[in-house]
Design an enzyme around this catalytic site. Structure first.
Site, PDB file in Angstrom:
ATOM      1  N   VAL A 194      46.029 -16.807  31.729  1.00 21.86           N
ATOM      2  CA  VAL A 194      47.214 -16.949  32.699  1.00 21.86           C
ATOM      3  C   VAL A 194      46.906 -17.091  34.188  1.00 21.86           C
ATOM      4  O   VAL A 194      47.944 -17.525  34.745  1.00 21.86           O
ATOM      5  CB  VAL A 194      48.083 -15.444  32.588  1.00 21.86           C
ATOM      6  CG1 VAL A 194      49.548 -15.725  32.891  1.00 21.86           C
ATOM      7  CG2 VAL A 194      48.015 -15.261  31.100  1.00 21.86           C
ATOM      8  N   SER A 259      53.004   1.206  33.701  1.00 16.82           N
ATOM      9  CA  SER A 259      52.445   2.092  33.102  1.00 16.82           C
ATOM     10  C   SER A 259      52.930   3.342  33.704  1.00 16.82           C
ATOM     11  O   SER A 259      53.170   3.338  34.905  1.00 16.82           O
ATOM     12  CB  SER A 259      50.664   1.849  33.221  1.00 16.82           C
ATOM     13  OG  SER A 259      50.076   3.209  33.190  1.00 16.82           O
ATOM     14  N   TYR A 285      43.549  -0.455  39.147  1.00 12.64           N
ATOM     15  CA  TYR A 285      44.046  -0.819  38.011  1.00 12.64           C
ATOM     16  C   TYR A 285      45.644  -0.510  38.183  1.00 12.64           C
ATOM     17  O   TYR A 285      46.605  -1.122  37.984  1.00 12.64           O
ATOM     18  CB  TYR A 285      43.524  -0.156  36.612  1.00 12.64           C
ATOM     19  CG  TYR A 285      44.565  -0.118  35.585  1.00 12.64           C
ATOM     20  CD1 TYR A 285      45.156  -1.011  34.727  1.00 12.64           C
ATOM     21  CD2 TYR A 285      45.048   1.193  35.119  1.00 12.64           C
ATOM     22  CE1 TYR A 285      45.952  -1.047  33.768  1.00 12.64           C
ATOM     23  CE2 TYR A 285      45.885   1.376  34.272  1.00 12.64           C
ATOM     24  CZ  TYR A 285      46.380   0.250  33.478  1.00 12.64           C
ATOM     25  OH  TYR A 285      47.328   0.333  32.470  1.00 12.64           O
ATOM     26  N   LYS A 289      49.516  -2.244  38.619  1.00  9.53           N
ATOM     27  CA  LYS A 289      50.504  -2.161  38.051  1.00  9.53           C
ATOM     28  C   LYS A 289      51.908  -1.813  39.054  1.00  9.53           C
ATOM     29  O   LYS A 289      52.947  -2.407  38.939  1.00  9.53           O
ATOM     30  CB  LYS A 289      50.675  -0.840  36.902  1.00  9.53           C
ATOM     31  CG  LYS A 289      49.675  -1.462  35.797  1.00  9.53           C
ATOM     32  CD  LYS A 289      50.162  -2.495  34.726  1.00  9.53           C
ATOM     33  CE  LYS A 289      49.240  -3.025  33.762  1.00  9.53           C
ATOM     34  NZ  LYS A 289      49.736  -3.984  33.161  1.00  9.53           N
ATOM     35  N   TYR A 313      54.567   2.413  30.187  1.00 10.82           N
ATOM     36  CA  TYR A 313      54.098   3.105  28.827  1.00 10.82           C
ATOM     37  C   TYR A 313      53.345   4.245  29.120  1.00 10.82           C
ATOM     38  O   TYR A 313      52.701   4.729  30.362  1.00 10.82           O
ATOM     39  CB  TYR A 313      52.748   2.071  28.498  1.00 10.82           C
ATOM     40  CG  TYR A 313      53.260   0.784  28.025  1.00 10.82           C
ATOM     41  CD1 TYR A 313      54.491   0.235  27.623  1.00 10.82           C
ATOM     42  CD2 TYR A 313      51.865  -0.214  28.078  1.00 10.82           C
ATOM     43  CE1 TYR A 313      54.570  -1.078  27.570  1.00 10.82           C
ATOM     44  CE2 TYR A 313      52.740  -1.551  28.040  1.00 10.82           C
ATOM     45  CZ  TYR A 313      53.680  -2.013  27.617  1.00 10.82           C
ATOM     46  OH  TYR A 313      53.927  -3.436  27.415  1.00 10.82           O
ATOM     47  N   TYR A 354      36.933  16.668  28.974  1.00 13.32           N
ATOM     48  CA  TYR A 354      36.995  16.324  30.474  1.00 13.32           C
ATOM     49  C   TYR A 354      37.725  17.551  31.234  1.00 13.32           C
ATOM     50  O   TYR A 354      38.734  17.496  31.864  1.00 13.32           O
ATOM     51  CB  TYR A 354      37.350  15.286  31.144  1.00 13.32           C
ATOM     52  CG  TYR A 354      36.740  13.889  30.826  1.00 13.32           C
ATOM     53  CD1 TYR A 354      35.278  14.006  30.626  1.00 13.32           C
ATOM     54  CD2 TYR A 354      37.293  12.464  30.336  1.00 13.32           C
ATOM     55  CE1 TYR A 354      34.540  12.851  30.512  1.00 13.32           C
ATOM     56  CE2 TYR A 354      36.565  11.525  30.045  1.00 13.32           C
ATOM     57  CZ  TYR A 354      35.117  11.530  29.907  1.00 13.32           C
ATOM     58  OH  TYR A 354      34.375  10.616  29.747  1.00 13.32           O
TER      59      TYR A 354
HETATM   60  C1  LIG Z   1      45.087   7.611  35.726  1.00 11.96           C
HETATM   61  C2  LIG Z   1      45.097   6.324  34.962  1.00 11.96           C
HETATM   62  O1  LIG Z   1      45.204   5.328  35.151  1.00 11.96           O
HETATM   63  N1  LIG Z   1      45.132   6.572  33.404  1.00 11.96           N
HETATM   64  C3  LIG Z   1      45.396   5.677  32.344  1.00 11.96           C
HETATM   65  C4  LIG Z   1      44.715   6.456  31.261  1.00 11.96           C
HETATM   66  O2  LIG Z   1      45.611   7.572  31.019  1.00 11.96           O
HETATM   67  P1  LIG Z   1      44.963   8.730  30.646  1.00 11.96           P
HETATM   68  O3  LIG Z   1      43.747   9.408  31.636  1.00 11.96           O
HETATM   69  O4  LIG Z   1      46.171   9.731  30.368  1.00 11.96           O
HETATM   70  O5  LIG Z   1      44.298   8.502  29.027  1.00 11.96           O
HETATM   71  P2  LIG Z   1      42.931   8.895  28.494  1.00 11.96           P
HETATM   72  O6  LIG Z   1      43.045   8.359  27.035  1.00 11.96           O
HETATM   73  O7  LIG Z   1      41.720   8.249  29.236  1.00 11.96           O
HETATM   74  O8  LIG Z   1      42.886  10.411  28.390  1.00 11.96           O
HETATM   75  C5  LIG Z   1      43.734  11.320  27.963  1.00 11.96           C
HETATM   76  C6  LIG Z   1      43.222  12.626  28.231  1.00 11.96           C
HETATM   77  O9  LIG Z   1      41.993  13.043  27.463  1.00 11.96           O
HETATM   78  C7  LIG Z   1      40.897  13.335  28.243  1.00 11.96           C
HETATM   79  N2  LIG Z   1      39.599  12.640  27.706  1.00 11.96           N
HETATM   80  C8  LIG Z   1      39.649  11.386  27.793  1.00 11.96           C
HETATM   81  C9  LIG Z   1      38.481  10.816  27.363  1.00 11.96           C
HETATM   82  C10 LIG Z   1      37.592  11.546  26.872  1.00 11.96           C
HETATM   83  O10 LIG Z   1      36.374  11.095  26.660  1.00 11.96           O
HETATM   84  N3  LIG Z   1      37.452  12.903  27.043  1.00 11.96           N
HETATM   85  C11 LIG Z   1      38.621  13.540  27.443  1.00 11.96           C
HETATM   86  O11 LIG Z   1      38.608  14.916  27.587  1.00 11.96           O
HETATM   87  C12 LIG Z   1      41.331  13.105  29.665  1.00 11.96           C
HETATM   88  O12 LIG Z   1      40.696  13.714  30.525  1.00 11.96           O
HETATM   89  C13 LIG Z   1      42.975  13.063  29.474  1.00 11.96           C
HETATM   90  O13 LIG Z   1      43.329  14.531  29.616  1.00 11.96           O
HETATM   91  O14 LIG Z   1      44.662   5.642  30.011  1.00 11.96           O
HETATM   92  C14 LIG Z   1      46.035   5.078  29.731  1.00 11.96           C
HETATM   93  C15 LIG Z   1      46.113   4.372  28.673  1.00 11.96           C
HETATM   94  O15 LIG Z   1      46.125   5.293  27.273  1.00 11.96           O
HETATM   95  C16 LIG Z   1      46.954   4.474  30.747  1.00 11.96           C
HETATM   96  O16 LIG Z   1      46.085   3.215  31.102  1.00 11.96           O
HETATM   97  C17 LIG Z   1      46.631   5.309  32.048  1.00 11.96           C
HETATM   98  O17 LIG Z   1      47.176   4.685  33.221  1.00 11.96           O
END
Ligand SMILES: CC(=O)N[C@H]1[C@@H](OP(=O)(O)OP(=O)(O)OC[C@H]2O[C@@H](n3ccc(=O)[nH]c3=O)[C@H](O)[C@@H]2O)O[C@H](CO)[C@H](O)[C@@H]1O
Length: 477
Positions: A194, A259, A285, A289, A313, A354
């Protein structure tokens, strides 16, 4: 009623130029919009009666239909334009009539089919399919959205640059080939970045789009911190190019994939569309958005006849129930659920949680996880709304379930769905992570007639089915 009166009623009904269009349109309108109304039951009963009435009225048209067919046969040798135009109209009416009959029989409980879906098909046949450009179509959200669009009767044209999608040996997107397999319909596709405005121009020149869904973007939060230039230039240039093309070619319906990240650390829970945005966003990122939202809001002010929908989302997870399409992250997944399912299947040894000292019931982070199919349907509903209303201006919606689950709850749900133990260890909190995020999805319910239908078990079972059927994602296709 005397024969003469009957004849004149029959004549009036069969020659009335608009025939029953108004009744039909009203019936569909009520069926589509009644769920949000306080007088839902009465409206739906009325819609059913009107629809039934339409079928009865159709009978009066039979003699004229026969006459039309006779005339059509007579004009065959004479005037080919008249003949083919007549044949086209007759075919459309016949297909419409059959779809409507099925809808009505399903509605009356005579056929075990989804009546609402068949009424929708009628609506699409009546108004005509909208052709929608989908950017980033081969990705996780893209492939599911394309599937739902096609199932709902929209024409699609898909583009993707394969930055985060898999191509087969002929350069075709494997995810969209699977969508074609599921839907039984061909999915038109062209490889396109794009950011390449010349290629985009060629595509807009060739097709007459009625609207677009812009999903193409770089999306890895951590990577965006390391490569800010790539994120700002890619995500912003891509979107600006599309806006320019829409202006040049008169495309006025723009759905943008935003997002929950635009809210930054939430100041209030649940998050509504009126919650403050743009404050405390910790990564490029998220900034892209937020910036794109601002740009589109300004474009909406400058182009008052455009319809712009910003869909924010929350955390999309799961996969299509067929197990044929799902999330296929490159390398080690950044997001929780793809990581969890790869631990469950044995590709990764252990999940690092985490942090377990957040201010949440079990100390781990709470998020609003939403089934990808629900999320995809949100896009269809946004287009349906534009179609039904004609003009809506700029609107913003949260797409989430309104329920938060913790990391530990997600792991437990995935253990249940997979029947496997998932090893975890506690690590330090990830920079920028907050304790709790979940939304209020009421506005989408009220205006889009959309709400998430799938729960946590569906998300995990569908993710597990995808993971077990495709242990290496799309690569083995
Ligand atoms: C701050 C930010 O921009 N966050 C992005 C991230 O959200 P999130 O950070 O909410 O999503 P994520 O799937 O990365 O994490 C969800 C939860 O799982 C926890 N966790 C995650 C991975 C891991 O290996 N261990 C663990 O404990 C993390 O700390 C959080 O409490 O991803 C989303 C897509 O789904 C969106 O793109 C969001 O914009």
């Amino acid at each position: 009623m005397s024969q003469k009166q009957l004849d004149s009623v029959t004549k009036a009904l069969s020659t009335y130029p608009g025939r029953d269009k108004a009744i039909r349109s009203l019936a569909f309108y009520l069926l589509l919009h009644a769920p949000g109304s306080v007088r839902q039951k009465e409206l739906q009963a009325l819609a059913k009666q009107l629809s039934g009435c339409r079928l009865v009225m159709r009978q009066f048209n039979h003699p004229s239909m026969i006459k039309a067919c006779q005339m059509l046969l007579q004009t065959k040798k004479g005037d080919p334009i008249e003949y083919y135009a007549g044949a086209g109209v007759t075919i459309i009416y016949t297909v419409y009539g059959v779809a409507e009959l099925i809808a009505w029989l399903a509605d009356a409980g005579i056929l075990a089919l989804d009546a609402a879906r068949w009424y929708r098909y009628c609506l699409y046949l009546w108004i005509g399919g909208m052709k929608i450009l989908v950017t980033g179509a081969a990705g996780f959200i893209g492939s599911h959205t394309v599937l739902e669009l096609v199932e709902s009767g929209y024409d699609v044209f898909c583009i993707d640059n394969f930055v985060n999608a898999v191509a087969d040996d002929q350069g075709r997107p494997v995810s969209l080939l699977r969508v074609a397999e599921i839907t039984g319909k061909q999915i038109p596709f062209e490889k396109c970045d794009v950011c390449d405005i010349n290629q985009l121009d060629e595509i807009f020149k060739k097709h007459k789009f009625d609207g677009l869904i812009h999903l193409a973007a770089l999306k890895a939060v951590g990577e965006s911190v390391a490569k800010p230039y790539d994120y700002y230039s890619n995500n912003l240039v891509a979107s600006l190019n599309l806006i320019k093309m829409c202006q040049k070619y008169g495309v006025k319906n723009f759905i943008f994939s935003s997002s929950a990240t635009v809210y930054g650390p939430p100041k209030e829970l649940p998050i509504t569309e009126n919650s403050p945005t743009g404050q405390g966003i910790t990564n490029p990122y998220g900034q892209t958005k937020y910036m794109m939202e601002q740009i589109l809001i300004d474009v909406g002010k400058a182009e008052p006849d455009w319809n712009i929908v910003l869909l924010r989302y929350f955390n999309p997870v799961g996969a299509h129930k067929s197990g044929k399409i799902g999330e296929d992250p490159k390398g080690v997944p950044n997001n929780l659920m793809p990581f969890v399912s790869q631990v469950a299947i044995g590709k990764l040894p252990v999940l690092t949680i985490y942090g377990d000292k957040f201010d949440t019931p079990d100390g781990t982070g709470v998020r609003d996880y939403i089934h990808i199919v629900d999320l995809a349907k949100g896009h269809v509903k946004a287009l349906d709304r534009i179609k039904a209303k004609g003009h809506i201006g700029t609107e913003i919606y949260n797409l989430g379930t309104g329920t938060g689950y913790s990391v530990k709850e997600m792991v437990a749900a995935m253990e249940k769905a997979s029947g496997r133990k998932i090893s975890t260890k506690i690590g330090v909190p990830r920079p920028g992570d907050v304790a709790t995020v979940y939304c209020d999805p009421a506005l989408a319910k009220e205006k889009l007639n959309w709400q998430a239908e799938f729960g946590l078990d569906d998300m995990c079972c569908d993710l597990w089915r995808w993971q077990t059927q495709n242990p290496n994602g799309f690569l083995e296709a």
